[in-house]
Scaffold this motif. Structure first.
Motif, PDB file in Angstrom:
ATOM      1  N   GLN A 168      45.318  95.327  31.272  1.00  0.00           N
ATOM      2  CA  GLN A 168      46.280  94.365  31.800  1.00  0.00           C
ATOM      3  C   GLN A 168      46.881  94.833  33.118  1.00  0.00           C
ATOM      4  O   GLN A 168      47.068  94.036  34.042  1.00  0.00           O
ATOM      5  CB  GLN A 168      47.397  94.102  30.789  1.00  0.00           C
ATOM      6  CG  GLN A 168      48.359  93.015  31.256  1.00  0.00           C
ATOM      7  CD  GLN A 168      49.651  92.999  30.483  1.00  0.00           C
ATOM      8  OE1 GLN A 168      50.071  94.023  29.954  1.00  0.00           O
ATOM      9  NE2 GLN A 168      50.304  91.854  30.408  1.00  0.00           N
ATOM     10  N   ASP A 169      47.165  96.132  33.252  1.00  0.00           N
ATOM     11  CA  ASP A 169      47.771  96.588  34.500  1.00  0.00           C
ATOM     12  C   ASP A 169      46.773  96.631  35.655  1.00  0.00           C
ATOM     13  O   ASP A 169      47.130  96.950  36.784  1.00  0.00           O
ATOM     14  CB  ASP A 169      48.450  97.946  34.325  1.00  0.00           C
ATOM     15  CG  ASP A 169      47.470  99.086  34.068  1.00  0.00           C
ATOM     16  OD1 ASP A 169      46.257  98.881  34.220  1.00  0.00           O
ATOM     17  OD2 ASP A 169      47.934 100.185  33.697  1.00  0.00           O
ATOM     18  N   GLY A 170      45.515  96.274  35.386  1.00  0.00           N
ATOM     19  CA  GLY A 170      44.545  96.098  36.459  1.00  0.00           C
ATOM     20  C   GLY A 170      44.512  94.676  36.977  1.00  0.00           C
ATOM     21  O   GLY A 170      43.713  94.357  37.865  1.00  0.00           O
ATOM     22  N   GLY A 171      45.375  93.822  36.439  1.00  0.00           N
ATOM     23  CA  GLY A 171      45.417  92.427  36.866  1.00  0.00           C
ATOM     24  C   GLY A 171      46.290  92.221  38.089  1.00  0.00           C
ATOM     25  O   GLY A 171      46.840  93.166  38.670  1.00  0.00           O
ATOM     26  N   PRO A 214      49.083  93.413  42.929  1.00  0.00           N
ATOM     27  CA  PRO A 214      48.803  94.089  41.655  1.00  0.00           C
ATOM     28  C   PRO A 214      49.975  93.966  40.680  1.00  0.00           C
ATOM     29  O   PRO A 214      51.143  94.044  41.085  1.00  0.00           O
ATOM     30  CB  PRO A 214      48.594  95.557  42.063  1.00  0.00           C
ATOM     31  CG  PRO A 214      48.319  95.523  43.526  1.00  0.00           C
ATOM     32  CD  PRO A 214      49.066  94.347  44.062  1.00  0.00           C
ATOM     33  N   LEU A 215      49.672  93.754  39.400  1.00  0.00           N
ATOM     34  CA  LEU A 215      50.731  93.753  38.393  1.00  0.00           C
ATOM     35  C   LEU A 215      51.376  95.135  38.276  1.00  0.00           C
ATOM     36  O   LEU A 215      52.560  95.253  37.973  1.00  0.00           O
ATOM     37  CB  LEU A 215      50.162  93.327  37.034  1.00  0.00           C
ATOM     38  CG  LEU A 215      49.692  91.871  36.935  1.00  0.00           C
ATOM     39  CD1 LEU A 215      49.089  91.601  35.559  1.00  0.00           C
ATOM     40  CD2 LEU A 215      50.851  90.909  37.194  1.00  0.00           C
ATOM     41  N   LYS A 216      50.586  96.171  38.534  1.00  0.00           N
ATOM     42  CA  LYS A 216      51.097  97.529  38.525  1.00  0.00           C
ATOM     43  C   LYS A 216      50.557  98.249  39.750  1.00  0.00           C
ATOM     44  O   LYS A 216      49.422  98.715  39.753  1.00  0.00           O
ATOM     45  CB  LYS A 216      50.683  98.267  37.244  1.00  0.00           C
ATOM     46  CG  LYS A 216      51.266  99.675  37.138  1.00  0.00           C
ATOM     47  CD  LYS A 216      50.831 100.361  35.859  1.00  0.00           C
ATOM     48  CE  LYS A 216      51.407 101.781  35.775  1.00  0.00           C
ATOM     49  NZ  LYS A 216      50.966 102.476  34.535  1.00  0.00           N
ATOM     50  N   PRO A 217      51.352  98.362  40.817  1.00  0.00           N
ATOM     51  CA  PRO A 217      50.874  99.044  42.025  1.00  0.00           C
ATOM     52  C   PRO A 217      50.510 100.496  41.744  1.00  0.00           C
ATOM     53  O   PRO A 217      51.144 101.167  40.930  1.00  0.00           O
ATOM     54  CB  PRO A 217      52.075  98.950  42.973  1.00  0.00           C
ATOM     55  CG  PRO A 217      52.884  97.802  42.462  1.00  0.00           C
ATOM     56  CD  PRO A 217      52.705  97.820  40.968  1.00  0.00           C
ATOM     57  N   GLN A 246      43.430 102.883  41.438  1.00  0.00           N
ATOM     58  CA  GLN A 246      42.509 102.339  40.450  1.00  0.00           C
ATOM     59  C   GLN A 246      41.760 103.488  39.802  1.00  0.00           C
ATOM     60  O   GLN A 246      41.179 104.325  40.481  1.00  0.00           O
ATOM     61  CB  GLN A 246      41.519 101.373  41.107  1.00  0.00           C
ATOM     62  CG  GLN A 246      40.512 100.782  40.123  1.00  0.00           C
ATOM     63  CD  GLN A 246      39.643  99.714  40.759  1.00  0.00           C
ATOM     64  OE1 GLN A 246      40.104  98.917  41.564  1.00  0.00           O
ATOM     65  NE2 GLN A 246      38.359  99.702  40.396  1.00  0.00           N
ATOM     66  N   LEU A 247      41.780 103.516  38.455  1.00  0.00           N
ATOM     67  CA  LEU A 247      41.117 104.566  37.684  1.00  0.00           C
ATOM     68  C   LEU A 247      39.971 103.947  36.899  1.00  0.00           C
ATOM     69  O   LEU A 247      40.194 103.085  36.022  1.00  0.00           O
ATOM     70  CB  LEU A 247      42.112 105.240  36.734  1.00  0.00           C
ATOM     71  CG  LEU A 247      43.417 105.753  37.371  1.00  0.00           C
ATOM     72  CD1 LEU A 247      44.321 106.356  36.308  1.00  0.00           C
ATOM     73  CD2 LEU A 247      43.127 106.768  38.473  1.00  0.00           C
ATOM     74  N   GLY A 294      44.465  99.662  36.889  1.00  0.00           N
ATOM     75  CA  GLY A 294      44.832  99.396  38.264  1.00  0.00           C
ATOM     76  C   GLY A 294      43.776  98.607  39.020  1.00  0.00           C
ATOM     77  O   GLY A 294      42.682  98.335  38.518  1.00  0.00           O
ATOM     78  N   THR A 295      44.107  98.227  40.253  1.00  0.00           N
ATOM     79  CA  THR A 295      43.173  97.498  41.101  1.00  0.00           C
ATOM     80  C   THR A 295      43.374  97.924  42.540  1.00  0.00           C
ATOM     81  O   THR A 295      44.515  98.029  43.014  1.00  0.00           O
ATOM     82  CB  THR A 295      43.357  95.975  40.969  1.00  0.00           C
ATOM     83  OG1 THR A 295      42.456  95.309  41.850  1.00  0.00           O
ATOM     84  CG2 THR A 295      44.774  95.531  41.292  1.00  0.00           C
TER      85      THR A 295
END
Length: 367
Positions: A136-139, A179-182, A185-186, A194-195
């Protein structure tokens, strides 16, 4: 060719409305949910109304509408491997709300001259771009705003065989995805956190001058419907996309503590910030067209047309990339044609011919 026209008000007040609702209790469980997991809080609402009528009888009319599409959707995250990703598996909210409104004022100056003022606004907010192997935090969050406005005059010749439509149009839209979570990206074999491809911020404003005309001619050689017009647009745009500023890190296994590959983007002229990710341009487009629908016989129509379009500075033609003069890069043959040295050419030779016919050999309107 498709021609669409919004409804206008008349001397009678009319209107309608609609609504649709679907809640959590009407949603089936999917195959990814564990037997003990609760059903996601899904919900969907659609509603709208329209109204039209006279503000001044026979002279001034109003038509307006509004629509809402709101979905409390969800997306399933299902890591493909790794037992330590269990806390990230499941269904997560992906809401989406879309508001659309439109209004039109029509002023009838005379039976032959009419003015219209039209405007619309659309607001969309949502979350998405995750699910499957992406946590989800990659959205990303999505925020779009679109505005349009138009002032139009229609003129009908006294003979009734000529119509001219002139208009000034404005379109403005803002596109913001973040990003929902700045953060970085892992990439693990089983899941992605992340993204690195966002944020993406786009802004554009289009100003258009358009004139279209239709001429009907009926002579001994058949009837002609001749359409011709001219369009001029000014387009101003800015983009901000600081790709991969926080880095992308890829791990060999789901239990790796250190990445085996990593990449990060830095600016060429501003290595300590993101100002290099901002681009802007102002360009112009023109269009000229003419089309003749020639009804040679009642059951045979020949259509001939020609259009010319030109684009001026739509690719920011005089912009030179900072590294275009780098002697090391210029010495690489494979890069020679890809370095922007500010010598791009305008698109001036876009001619579009059109030929078509319609034939009803049996004269029964079935072929």
């Amino acid at each position: 060719m498709i021609s669409a026209e919004s409804r206008r008000g008349t001397n009678t007040w009319q209107g309608s409305g609609f609504g649709f609702f679907q809640n959590k209790g009407m949603t089936a469980r999917n195959a990814f949910l564990a037997p003990t997991a609760p059903t996601p809080n899904y919900g969907k609402t659609q509603l709208g109304f329209n109204l039209r009528g006279p503000l001044a009888k026979d002279k001034l009319f109003l038509a307006a509408s509004y629509e809402l599409a709101s979905t409390d959707f969800y997306l399933d995250v299902n890591p493909s491997s790794g037992t330590n990703w269990a806390p990230y598996k499941g269904s997560f909210a992906a809401p989406n709300k879309n508001h659309s409104s439109y209004a039109r004022l029509t002023y009838v100056q005379s039976p032959r001259v009419t003015y219209d003022v039209m405007g619309s606004a659309r607001f969309l907010k949502g979350e998405g771009n995750f699910g499957g192997r992406v946590s989800q935090d990659g959205g990303i969050s999505q925020d779009y705003k679109i505005y349009t406005g138009q002032l139009r005059q229609r003129y009908l010749a006294q003979s009734g065989n000529f119509v001219n439509e002139a208009s000034v149009q404005v379109v403005n839209w803002n596109h913001n995805e973040a990003p929902l979570k700045p953060g970085p990206q892992l990439n693990y074999p089983g899941i992605v956190f992340g993204t690195s491809g966002f944020p993406l911020i786009l802004k554009e404003t289009h100003l258009r001058l358009v004139d279209r005309a239709t001429l009907n001619i009926d002579n001994g050689s058949g009837s002609h419907v001749i359409k011709f017009g001219v369009e001029l647009s000014r387009i101003s745009a800015t983009q901000n996309q600081p790709n991969n500023t926080n880095g992308t890190f890829t791990f060999l296994t789901d239990t790796s503590t250190l990445p085996n590959t990593a990449s990060i983007a830095v600016g060429f002229t501003d290595p300590n910030g993101t100002s290099d990710a901002i681009a802007s341009a102002t360009g112009y487009t023109t269009g000229l067209y003419i089309n003749d629908e020639w009804r040679i016989k009642p059951n045979f129509t020949l259509s001939l047309g020609l259009r010319h379009d030109a684009e001026l500075n739509t690719m920011n033609n005089d912009y030179t990339v900072p590294w275009a003069a780098d002697p090391v890069l210029k010495a690489i043959p494979e890069l020679k044609n890809f370095l922007n040295e500010g010598n791009r050419k305008n698109q001036l030779g876009n001619f579009s011919p059109r030929v078509s016919f319609s034939w009803d050999p049996m004269k029964n309107n079935k072929t």
